[in-house]
Design an enzyme around this catalytic site. Structure first.
Site, PDB file in Angstrom:
ATOM      1  N   LYS A 168       7.883  18.206  -1.262  1.00  0.00           N
ATOM      2  CA  LYS A 168       7.262  16.889  -1.420  1.00  0.00           C
ATOM      3  C   LYS A 168       5.896  17.080  -2.076  1.00  0.00           C
ATOM      4  O   LYS A 168       5.036  17.789  -1.539  1.00  0.00           O
ATOM      5  CB  LYS A 168       7.112  16.223  -0.050  1.00  0.00           C
ATOM      6  N   LYS A 178      10.913  15.311  -3.768  1.00  0.00           N
ATOM      7  CA  LYS A 178      10.270  13.998  -3.815  1.00  0.00           C
ATOM      8  C   LYS A 178       8.918  14.106  -4.509  1.00  0.00           C
ATOM      9  O   LYS A 178       8.164  15.007  -4.173  1.00  0.00           O
ATOM     10  CB  LYS A 178      10.079  13.523  -2.381  1.00  0.00           C
TER      11      LYS A 178
HETATM   12  C1  PBG Z   1       4.804   9.352   4.384  1.00  0.00           C
HETATM   13  C2  PBG Z   1       5.831   8.956   3.382  1.00  0.00           C
HETATM   14  C3  PBG Z   1       5.531   8.551   2.094  1.00  0.00           C
HETATM   15  C4  PBG Z   1       6.722   8.207   1.493  1.00  0.00           C
HETATM   16  C5  PBG Z   1       7.755   8.419   2.417  1.00  0.00           C
HETATM   17  N1  PBG Z   1       7.186   8.909   3.594  1.00  0.00           N
HETATM   18  C6  PBG Z   1       4.215   8.365   1.419  1.00  0.00           C
HETATM   19  C7  PBG Z   1       3.210   9.419   1.460  1.00  0.00           C
HETATM   20  O1  PBG Z   1       3.495  10.609   1.633  1.00  0.00           O
HETATM   21  O2  PBG Z   1       2.043   9.052   1.336  1.00  0.00           O
HETATM   22  C8  PBG Z   1       6.807   7.699   0.100  1.00  0.00           C
HETATM   23  C9  PBG Z   1       8.027   6.949  -0.295  1.00  0.00           C
HETATM   24  C10 PBG Z   1       7.888   6.143  -1.530  1.00  0.00           C
HETATM   25  O3  PBG Z   1       6.870   6.183  -2.255  1.00  0.00           O
HETATM   26  O4  PBG Z   1       8.850   5.420  -1.822  1.00  0.00           O
HETATM   27  N2  PBG Z   1       5.203   9.996   5.495  1.00  0.00           N
END
Ligand code: PBG
Length: 333
Positions: free
Chosen positions: A202, A256
């Site tokens: 991520k 991601k």
């Molecule tokens: C945070 C989380 C995020 C997303 C999913 N879980 C945002 C972040 O890490 O700030 C992002 C999903 C998206 O942008 O569609 N636990």
């Protein structure tokens, strides 16, 4: 290795593109409804469908409405939804206790959905940001995001979600060592069949902006997430993270964001052959919807092409806010 090929004109690539029938026969990758995971935003209240300004077509739903949407997902042949809670700011604290409250919004939603649509897999998010007064995924002390203390909180959160009936836990926090801790705690508590889909690779991405609006974390977040999420310049590190999470007991792994990181999807699939997923995140959705709503691109076609790209890159499935629209198109074909 590309096998030896005949020279032109014996070989004409256009022969297999000449008709729809031949194109279908020669198609290497296909998208199906079974590849889709639909992320949904849940909020408190009754009969609420509240639009998310930066994600046209996406709404925050109260539990009664999310149950209806879960029924719709199942009837469309979408195998899983993924729940994200929009938490009342009054419940956000520095210690994030609401995260493991068995009666918190996410856990109540899991129970309601599993009671109404037991065949639908419910995935959850494991990270402290919806409950954290400072918007971070981990506990913060003196401006530092604490790793090991956060893991203890994540374990409590995970056990509460598993108790509520979650089928797939999605640790999105990027703390080190959390997969092993979660797997150990799940086994010890008898939750042997609760799957872990690790957000293994991520990245610290600006493409999450609209999501942070949707869950109400944008205002709270102090600073950025670069000390725990990955540097967008890195690729080998993604493989090391996936290897680590698989060795600790992750059943599935995720890359991601999605489209800007298709190279990572392909490397992960090739290196491990594990069930691999991509998250087409909020900013990717907003870009496609925004352009489509202005008539700059054909929204349906760009959506389907963007989703097929994940299959071509080796993904077994995609988390996408387009899940219901894509499923409707696939079912009509
Ligand atoms: C945070 C989380 C995020 C997303 C999913 N879980 C945002 C972040 O890490 O700030 C992002 C999903 C998206 O942008 O569609 N636990």
């Amino acid at each position: 290795m590309i096998p030896t090929q005949a020279p032109f004109p014996a070989l004409r690539f256009r022969r297999l593109r000449a008709t729809a029938a031949l194109r279908a026969l020669a198609q290497e990758n296909v998208l199906g409804c079974g590849d889709l995971i639909w992320p949904l935003f849940v909020r408190d209240g009754r009969s609420i469908r509240e639009p998310v300004a930066s994600m046209p077509g996406v709404e925050r739903l109260s539990i009664d409405n999310i149950v209806k949407v879960a029924e719709e997902a199942a009837s469309l042949g979408i195998p899983a939804i993924c729940l994200f809670p929009y938490t009342d700011p009054a419940l956000k604290t520095e210690a994030c206790e609401e995260a493991w409250n068995p009666e918190n919004l996410a856990n109540r939603a899991i129970r309601a959905i599993k009671a109404a649509v037991p065949e639908l897999a419910v995935m959850t998010d494991i990270a402290l940001d919806p409950y954290n007064a400072n918007g971070h995924d981990g506990l913060v002390r003196d401006g530092v995001i604490l790793n090991d203390e956060t893991i203890e909180a994540l374990v409590r959160m995970a056990l509460a979600q598993a108790e509520a009936g979650a089928d797939i836990l999605g640790p999105s926090d990027m703390m080190d060592g959390r997969i092993g801790a979660l797997r150990g705690a799940l086994e010890a508590a008898g939750h042997k069949n609760v799957a872990i889909l690790s957000y293994a690779a991520k990245y610290a991405s600006a493409f999450y902006g609209p999501f942070r609006d949707a869950v109400g974390a944008s205002g709270a977040l102090k600073g950025d997430k670069k000390t725990y999420q990955m540097n967008p310049g890195n690729s080998d590190e993604a493989l090391r993270l996936v290897a680590r999470d698989l060795s600790e007991g992750a059943d599935m792994v995720m890359v991601k964001p999605g489209m800007p990181y298709l190279d990572i999807c392909r490397r992960v699939k090739d290196a491990f052959g594990a069930p691999t997923y991509a998250y087409q995140v909020s900013g990717e959705y907003a870009m496609i919807r925004g352009a489509a709503d202005r008539g700059w691109v054909d929204g349906d076609k760009v959506m389907m092409e963007s989703l097929l790209a994940f299959k071509r890159a080796g993904c077994d499935g995609i988390l996408t806010y387009f899940a219901p629209q894509a499923a409707r198109i696939l079912r009509a074909q």
